[in-house]
Design an enzyme around this catalytic site. Structure first.
Site, PDB file in Angstrom:
ATOM      1  N   GLN A 255       6.032  -8.082   5.439  1.00 25.28           N
ATOM      2  CA  GLN A 255       5.897  -7.359   4.023  1.00 25.28           C
ATOM      3  C   GLN A 255       6.189  -5.928   4.131  1.00 25.28           C
ATOM      4  O   GLN A 255       5.660  -5.259   5.119  1.00 25.28           O
ATOM      5  CB  GLN A 255       4.452  -7.417   3.734  1.00 25.28           C
TER       6      GLN A 255
ATOM      7  N   SER B 101       3.822  -5.590   9.963  1.00 22.10           N
ATOM      8  CA  SER B 101       3.394  -6.544  10.939  1.00 22.10           C
ATOM      9  C   SER B 101       4.706  -7.704  11.441  1.00 22.10           C
ATOM     10  O   SER B 101       4.986  -8.228  10.274  1.00 22.10           O
ATOM     11  CB  SER B 101       2.293  -7.033  10.955  1.00 22.10           C
TER      12      SER B 101
ATOM     13  N   GLU C  61      -3.679 -12.551   0.174  1.00 24.75           N
ATOM     14  CA  GLU C  61      -3.836 -11.950   1.555  1.00 24.75           C
ATOM     15  C   GLU C  61      -5.570 -11.767   1.793  1.00 24.75           C
ATOM     16  O   GLU C  61      -5.936 -12.181   2.844  1.00 24.75           O
ATOM     17  CB  GLU C  61      -3.035 -10.346   1.469  1.00 24.75           C
TER      18      GLU C  61
END
Lengths: 423, 322
Positions: free
Chosen positions: A136, A171, A254
Site C-alpha cells: 500500500q 510494508s 484493514e
C-alpha cells in the site's frame, strides 16, 4: 450473490468442516506448538514468506481459498457460514502470512466492493492462488495521520495518468507485485475531494524503492519515489476523484483484518507471561515486590485485552457493535506491547541495555522495547485511535478543522523539509 | 440467588452467580446501598458449607429479606489475606468460643447474622455463624468515605456458639474462604462496572453540553482522550468481570486467578475513572451537591476492600512462583 447456488448444490457442511480440519492438521502449526513459540524471525524473512505463499497455494488447491468469493473471480461462491466454519477450524492454528497480508485482507474485498469487472478478473484469481503480494502506497513524508493530505500527484495525460511523489512506510513492498496508490488528481478542491486510488505494478518505469532502516536496526518497510510513473486510466479503483471514499473502505477492511487477528487469542488471555517469568528467574529477581507488580500487570493487561475482544466478538460479528470499536481494541493491544516492553527492561536492568554478543538473549529486550514504538504508531497512532473512539464511538464533537473546506493548493504546510530520508 | 429453592431462594436462569452479577451491576449504576455483597457472601457460605440444620435455621430469613447478613473477615490491620487473621475461634465444650476483633465489616451493624472467619488454637481456619445479639458481640459503626457503604468494627468477647454453627471444615476452612473471597470480588467488580457505566454516561454528557471557548469541551483533545480512557476502563472492566464471573460459575480451576485479575484491573480502572470524571466536570464536580464524588468515593472504597490492586498483583505473581 452467492444465493444463486441451489441448496442441493452446496457441499455438506459437516463434510466441509472435516475436510478443513484434516487440511489444517496436515498443513498448519498450532498457536501453542513449539515451532510457533520458538520462532523469533520476523514475518518478512524470505523463508517465512516463501512458506506462507506455499501454504496459501495449498489452501487454494484444497478448495478453501476465496470461500465466499464469486466463482467467476476464482472463488467457491459459497454462503458465509462456510467461511465461518473455516474460521472456526482455523482458530487454534497460526496461519502463515499471505505476503504482506494486504492482498488477501484488504485488496480482495476492496476490489470486490469497488473494482471494475476487469480488475476483479485480473487480480482476484492471482491473489487466491497466492501468486502475488500487494503493498500500500499511502503514507508520505508530509502526510501520515492526515492521509487525506497526500501530495503525490496523478495528472491525466490522454489515456494514462502520470504519477509523481514519494511514499513511506510501505510494508512488504520489496516482495510485492502490485500496490494500491493514493494520489491527488485535483489540487483545486478541498483535500478529500481530489483523491484517486490507483493500482500500480511493481516494478514499473519511474518507480524507485528503498528499504527504510528502522530504529531496531531491521527493515520491515520501504520508501518509494515515483518519478513520472505512468499507469493506464483503467488502473483507477472506483471513480476519479472518488479516492477518499475508496480509502475509507480500504481502512475498514484493514481494521477488520487486524481486528480478527486480535480476536483469535481468546483462551490465551489467561495464560501467564512465560517469557517474563523466565527472565525474572534468569535475572535473579524472584521475590522482588516491584518486579511482582510489573509482571502481574503485564498478565492482567494481556488478559483484559483478550477478554475484551472475546466479549465484543459476538456483537462485532452480528454487526451491532460500533464499526469503529476496532480502534478501541487496537488501543488495548498496543497498550500490552508498551506495558510489556517497559516491564522487560525493568526486569532485565543493566543486562537489558548492555550485553555480550554471545549471550543467549543478546539485545533481545532492547529490540523488544524499541519495537514497541511501532505499535503505538502503525495502523493509526494512539492519538488518532483515541480521536476515533471519542468521536465515532462516544459521539464527542470533533475539533474545528482549518483545512477542511480550503482548496488543497492553499493549505498551509510546514516550511521545514520533512524528507530527511530522501537523498 | 445463591440460596437453594428449598430455603426460599432460587436463581432466574439456573446460573445463580451470573444472575447475581447482573443484579450487582445494576445496583452499581445507582450506587445502591443494599447489602448485596455482604448478604450474598454469607448466604453463599452457609448454603455451600453449612449443615442442613444450619441452612434451615438461617437461609429462609436471609432469602426473605428479613435479616441482612455480613461477613466478618478483615481485622484491625486491614489485610484481606487469610494468613493475617488472628481472631480466635476455639473449640470449647458444646461449641466454639470467639475472642478478638474484626474491622471493615460491610453492613456489620445492620446484619442480624454474622459469618465470622478466624483461627482455632492450632492456627487452622474456622468459620462460624453468630447472631449479632449474642452475648459478647460488640458492634461499633465506622464512618465510611463511601456514603453507600455501611461499615462496622465487631468485637467478640467470649461469645459462644453451638457446634452446629460451624461453616466449612473446622480448622480447615481454607477452600471455603477462598470461594467466598472469589464471590466477594466478582460481586464487587460487577458493582464497580455498573457504577463506571453510569459515571461515564454522566461525564460524556457533560463533555458534550458544557461550552468553553465557543465550543463543547469534549471537542478539545485532552478532554476527549480522558473520556476515551474512561471508556476503555469500562469495557475492559466489563469483559474481565464477565470472564471472572463465568469462571466462578463453572467452577473453573482458574477462577481464583480470574478473580484477582479482575479486581486488580477494575480497582485501578474505576478509581482512575473517578479522577478523570472530576477533571472533566471541573469546578461543579468539586461541589458536595454534584454526584461525581459519590462515584469517586465508591471507587476508592472498592479499591481498598477485599485486597487492593497492588495486593492482588503481588498474589498473582507469587502464584507464578516469582
Amino acid at each position: 450473490m452467492n444465493d444463486e447456488r441451489q441448496a442441493d448444490e452446496l457441499p455438506d457442511e459437516t463434510d466441509f468442516r472435516l475436510r478443513a480440519r484434516a487440511f489444517l492438521a496436515e498443513n498448519a502449526l498450532r498457536h501453542d506448538s513449539d515451532e510457533v513459540k520458538s520462532e523469533t524471525r520476523h514475518r518478512y524473512h524470505p523463508e517465512i514468506m516463501a512458506r506462507g505463499f506455499a501454504f496459501h497455494r495449498k489452501v487454494w488447491e484444497a478448495g478453501f481459498a476465496g470461500i465466499t468469493v464469486p466463482t467467476e473471480y476464482g472463488g467457491k461462491g459459497l454462503p458465509g457460514r462456510y467461511e465461518a466454519i473455516w474460521r472456526e477450524e482455523a482458530g487454534p492454528y497460526e496461519l502463515p502470512p499471505h505476503g504482506s497480508g494486504a492482498a488477501l485482507g484488504i485488496v480482495l474485498p476492496l476490489l470486490l466492493a469497488h473494482g471494475t469487472e476487469e480488475q476483479k478478473r485480473e487480480h482476484i484469481p492471482k491473489i487466491l492462488r497466492a501468486e502475488v503480494s500487494w503493498a500500500q502506497f499511502l503514507s508520505e513524508p508530509a502526510a501520515g495521520s492526515d492521509m487525506a493530505g497526500v501530495r503525490t500527484t496523478a495528472i491525466r495525460d490522454g489515456d494514462e495518468f502520470v504519477i509523481n511523489g514519494a511514499k513511506v512506510w510501505s510494508s512488504g513492498a520489496h516482495f510485492s507485485q502490485y500496490a494500491l496508490c493514493l494520489a491527488r488528481t485535483n489540487l483545486d478542491v478541498p483535500k478529500h475531494r481530489g483523491l484517486t486510488m490507483f493500482v500500480v505494478p511493481i516494478p514499473t518505469p519511474g518507480l524507485q524503492m528503498r528499504p527504510t532502516l528502522q530504529i531496531t536496526g531491521g527493515s520491515e518497510f520501504n520508501e518509494e519515489f515515483l518519478d513520472d510513473v505512468r499507469v493506464p486510466v483503467d488502473s483507477v479503483i472506483g471513480d476519479i476523484n472518488d479516492g477518499w471514499r475508496v480509502s475509507l473502505a480500504m481502512l475498514g477492511f484493514e481494521r477488520r483484518m487486524l481486528g480478527s487477528g486480535t480476536m483469535s487469542g481468546g483462551a490465551a488471555g489467561a495464560t501467564p507471561p512465560s517469557e517474563l517469568i523466565e527472565l525474572v528467574r534468569k535475572a535473579g529477581r524472584v521475590g522482588d515486590p516491584i518486579i511482582r507488580q510489573l509482571v502481574a500487570d503485564v498478565w492482567i493487561q494481556t488478559a483484559v485485552t483478550a477478554d475484551t475482544s472475546a466479549f465484543l466478538r459476538a456483537a462485532i460479528h452480528a454487526g451491532t457493535a460500533s464499526p469503529h470499536i476496532g480502534s478501541a481494541l487496537k488501543l488495548f493491544s498496543e497498550n500490552v506491547s508498551v506495558v510489556k516492553a517497559r516491564a522487560v527492561m525493568s526486569i532485565a536492568g543493566a543486562g537489558g541495555v548492555a550485553w555480550s554478543d554471545d549471550e543467549s538473549d543478546a539485545g533481545r529486550w532492547a529490540t523488544m522495547f524499541l519495537h514497541a514504538r511501532a505499535s503505538t504508531l502503525g495502523g493509526g497512532t494512539t492519538e488518532i485511535q483515541r480521536n476515533i473512539v471519542g468521536e465515532r464511538v462516544l459521539g464527542l464533537p470533533r475539533e474545528p478543522q482549518v483545512d477542511r473546506d480550503m482548496p488543497f493548493r492553499d493549505i498551509p504546510f510546514s516550511s521545514k523539509s520533512t524528507s530527511r530520508i530522501a537523498p | 440467588m445463591l440460596v437453594p429453592e428449598q430455603y426460599g431462594g432460587g436463581s432466574v436462569t439456573g446460573e445463580g452467580i451470573l444472575d447475581l452479577v447482573e443484579i450487582a451491576e445494576e445496583a452499581g449504576r445507582f450506587i445502591h446501598a443494599a447489602p448485596v455483597l455482604s448478604t450474598n457472601a454469607a448466604a453463599y457460605a452457609i448454603a455451600q458449607y453449612g449443615s442442613p440444620e444450619l441452612r434451615q435455621e438461617f437461609l429462609p430469613a436471609i432469602a426473605a429479606g428479613e435479616t441482612p447478613a455480613a461477613w466478618c473477615f478483615a481485622e484491625d490491620s486491614g489485610s484481606f489475606d487469610a494468613d493475617d487473621l488472628s481472631l480466635r475461634i476455639r473449640r470449647v465444650s458444646g461449641g466454639f468460643e470467639l475472642q478478638g476483633s474484626k474491622r471493615f465489616v460491610q453492613d456489620g451493624h445492620c446484619a442480624g447474622v454474622l459469618l465470622v472467619t478466624g483461627r482455632d488454637d492450632d492456627g487452622g481456619l474456622t468459620q462460624v455463624v453468630v447472631r449479632n445479639d449474642a452475648p459478647g458481640v460488640v458492634v461499633e459503626p465506622l464512618t465510611s468515605m463511601d456514603f453507600s457503604r455501611r461499615v462496622a468494627a465487631v468485637r467478640f468477647e467470649g461469645t459462644t456458639v453451638p457446634v452446629e454453627a460451624v461453616v466449612g471444615m473446622p480448622g480447615a476452612a481454607g477452600p471455603a474462604v477462598a470461594q467466598q473471597l472469589m464471590l466477594a470480588l466478582v460481586l464487587q467488580c460487577a458493582d464497580s462496572v455498573g457504577a463506571m457505566g453510569a459515571l461515564n454516561d454522566m461525564t460524556f454528557e457533560y463533555a458534550k453540553e458544557r461550552f468553553a471557548y465557543g465550543r463543547p469541551i469534549g471537542s478539545f483533545q485532552a478532554i476527549k482522550h480522558k473520556c476515551v480512557e474512561m471508556f476503555m476502563g469500562f469495557i475492559g472492566s466489563q469483559a474481565v468481570t464477565a470472564a471472572a464471573a463465568k469462571a466462578f460459575q463453572t467452577g473453573d480451576p482458574d477462577a481464583g486467578v480470574r478473580a484477582s485479575i479482575a479486581k486488580a484491573y477494575v480497582g485501578d480502572a474505576f478509581s482512575r475513572n473517578g479522577e478523570h470524571a472530576h477533571q472533566v466536570h471541573g469546578g461543579i464536580g468539586y461541589t458536595w451537591e454534584h454526584d461525581t464524588h459519590l462515584y469517586s468515593r465508591h471507587a476508592k472504597f472498592h479499591e481498598a476492600m477485599f485486597g487492593s490492586p497492588h495486593w492482588h498483583r503481588d498474589r498473582l505473581s507469587r502464584g507464578l512462583g516469582i
